[in-house]
Design an enzyme around this catalytic site. Structure first.
Site, mmCIF file in Angstrom:
data_model
loop_
_atom_site.group_PDB
_atom_site.id
_atom_site.type_symbol
_atom_site.label_atom_id
_atom_site.label_comp_id
_atom_site.label_asym_id
_atom_site.label_seq_id
_atom_site.Cartn_x
_atom_site.Cartn_y
_atom_site.Cartn_z
ATOM 1 N N GLY A 149 43.261 33.141 6.675
ATOM 2 C CA GLY A 149 43.747 33.494 5.338
ATOM 3 C C GLY A 149 45.068 32.854 4.971
ATOM 4 N N CYS B 184 15.819 39.336 -12.047
ATOM 5 C CA CYS B 184 15.744 37.912 -12.371
ATOM 6 C C CYS B 184 14.485 37.648 -13.193
ATOM 7 C CB CYS B 184 15.720 37.088 -11.085
ATOM 8 S SG CYS B 184 15.352 35.339 -11.363
ATOM 9 N N CYS C 235 12.110 35.222 -10.775
ATOM 10 C CA CYS C 235 11.533 35.667 -9.496
ATOM 11 C C CYS C 235 11.522 37.178 -9.358
ATOM 12 C CB CYS C 235 12.276 35.028 -8.316
ATOM 13 S SG CYS C 235 13.907 35.754 -8.011
ATOM 14 N N CYS D 164 18.413 34.101 -11.309
ATOM 15 C CA CYS D 164 19.254 33.942 -10.124
ATOM 16 C C CYS D 164 20.170 32.742 -10.290
ATOM 17 C CB CYS D 164 18.407 33.704 -8.887
ATOM 18 S SG CYS D 164 17.397 35.100 -8.401
ATOM 19 N N CYS E 57 16.047 31.667 -5.470
ATOM 20 C CA CYS E 57 15.054 31.965 -6.508
ATOM 21 C C CYS E 57 13.759 31.197 -6.251
ATOM 22 C CB CYS E 57 15.636 31.606 -7.874
ATOM 23 S SG CYS E 57 14.745 32.304 -9.271
#
Lengths: 275, 191
Positions: A30, A239, A242, A264, A270
């Protein structure tokens, strides 16, 4: 493979400099490590940081996937994939499962990553405190002292004003209980995937000349309050292509009469569900 | 003359492979990796030490070699171009055959903890000898590391390094071609 360039475009001394920065970045999860960012054959903001990290990590046996907002077929993703196919001769793919290195702009793939994969993020603004404190000299001190009160005040002010934290992307995270980090502009929906990821995550900011990292199996928590816990939100739809109800959705305008399609953002996910 | 001995046969690919092994080692503390690449380093330089130096050291990095490596100085200077310094406190990479006094090395500053030294220590063996328990970033569950050649009280020495976090040294343990990394973020306990 194009002749006349070193493997993966960058010269070896530049790669060594980036590699040294990467090793230190992994050792201090980080923490932003400065590096000598090079001019690349594409403009800042198009992933110069991510490309330099990928070029320093990439080997001839790697299989590279590049996504832009989750999609493999957008200009940025196609250009960067082609760039490495030409300068390094590596195999490229659009399948998350086949890739060993995935360079990404603003998404984490829906499919769970593996320990043998590396995720490389393109980062526009690596400093999570930049909007609160414009001076880099000051923010360095704040990171040194772990003085992150200002960010908590920002979240608190959001809650008093809007009733919730109003950050929907680039939601600040605490890494290894020590460093406040910008996850790059991924949607807050993706933040939980940063936590205890099996894959190594590397972040490159070309214009800002900073590299940072999250090693695998590292604690990454989204900042929140006990009475206002972090929530990963998505559009309340399935979605349209899909039918997935667990993926992050793009809203696509389909006509000029108010037609909308939610689908998606991760095109490989997807397509895999529809196959 | 150690200068007769070659460096990497394929500098670009060998450096990339060595770096990936080092990156993987750093991301998975205690996990064993092998670094080939430079098959004929001048003794007493181990194969993995040689590969790490060829991969990471150059004219921008001060290097300190322990006196035991006197016979390898020319080779290192020639193949890496790295300046060799007399005081280990100035070095970005410190190569030693026994664990040096941590307080003599650069641990970086609070604002730039990345300025700390990376310590490469050649030990007798990895996978046997004194056992340590590792935990921290990179480890899903605590791991066990066995190393022959670290001093008594290494866990206490490391605890002192860990207490400096985010400052601190990063340690690469080498035996032959074997490499194990202990980044400063890892917690080491005896047993």
């Amino acid at each position: 493979m194009t002749q006349g360039y070193n493997f993966a475009y960058l010269d070896e001394q530049t790669k060594r400099m980036i590699r040294r920065a990467l090793l230190k970045a992994v050792a201090i999860p980080g923490h932003q490590v400065p590096f000598g960012s090079r001019e690349m054959p594409l403009p800042y903001g198009w992933g110069t940081g991510g490309i330099q990290v990928t070029a320093a990590v990439l080997g001839a046996d790697d299989v590279l996937k590049v996504i832009d907002q989750g999609a493999d077929d957008t200009t940025n993703a196609v250009s960067i994939r082609r760039f490495f196919a030409r300068t390094a001769g590596v195999r490229t793919t659009t399948r998350t499962a086949e890739a060993t290195i995935i360079q990404t702009r603003h998404r984490i793939p829906e499919r769970k990553l593996r320990e043998d994969q590396i995720l490389v993020y393109q980062v526009p603004l690596p400093e999570p405190l930049a909007k609160l404190e414009p001076s880099r000299a000051e923010t360095k001190k704040m990171h040194a002292l772990a003085d992150y009160g200002a960010m908590h005040v920002k979240l608190y002010e959001d809650i008093t004003r809007y009733g919730h934290v109003s950050i929907s992307y680039d939601y600040p995270v605490m890494v290894n209980f020590r460093h406040l980090m910008s996850p790059s502009p991924i949607p807050a929906f993706d933040n939980p995937k940063l936590h205890m990821s099996p894959a190594l995550q590397l972040f490159g900011a070309g214009r800002e000349k900073r590299i940072y990292a999250v090693p695998p199996w590292t604690t990454v928590t989204s900042l929140d309050f006990e009475d206002h816990p972090f929530r990963a939100t998505r559009a309340p739809h399935a979605c349209g292509l899909c039918g997935a109800t667990d993926s992050y959705l793009d809203e696509v305008v389909t006509d000029d009469r108010g037609g909308r399609l939610f689908c998606c953002s991760d095109t490989d996910y997807c397509a895999g569900r529809r196959a | 003359m150690s200068l007769d001995l070659p460096g990497f046969a394929d500098p670009v690919a060998d450096a990339q492979r060595s770096f990936r092994a080092a990156l993987d080692a750093m991301a998975h503390p205690g996990q064993l990796h092998r670094l080939g690449g430079a098959p004929h380093p001048p003794p007493p330089l181990a194969a993995a030490t040689a590969a790490l130096l060829l991969t990471l050291a150059d004219a921008d990095t001060w290097l300190w070699l322990a006196p035991a490596f006197a016979a390898a100085r020319e080779w290192v200077a020639f193949h890496t171009g790295a300046p060799l310094c007399a005081d280990p406190a100035d070095a970005a990479f410190v190569v030693a055959d026994t664990l040096p006094d941590f307080s003599r090395l650069s641990a970086g500053s609070d604002e730039a903890p990345e300025d700390s030294a990376t310590l490469i220590v050649q030990v007798a063996a990895i996978g046997e000898g004194r056992r340590f328990r590792l935990s921290g970033p990179g480890l899903r569950t605590p791991a066990t590391l066995a190393v022959a050649g670290l001093p008594d009280g290494f866990a206490e020495i490391w605890a002192g390094n860990r207490a400096l976090y985010p400052r601190g040294l990063d340690l690469l343990l080498v035996a032959g071609a074997a490499l194990v990394a202990l980044p400063r973020s890892v917690t080491v306990e005896a047993g």
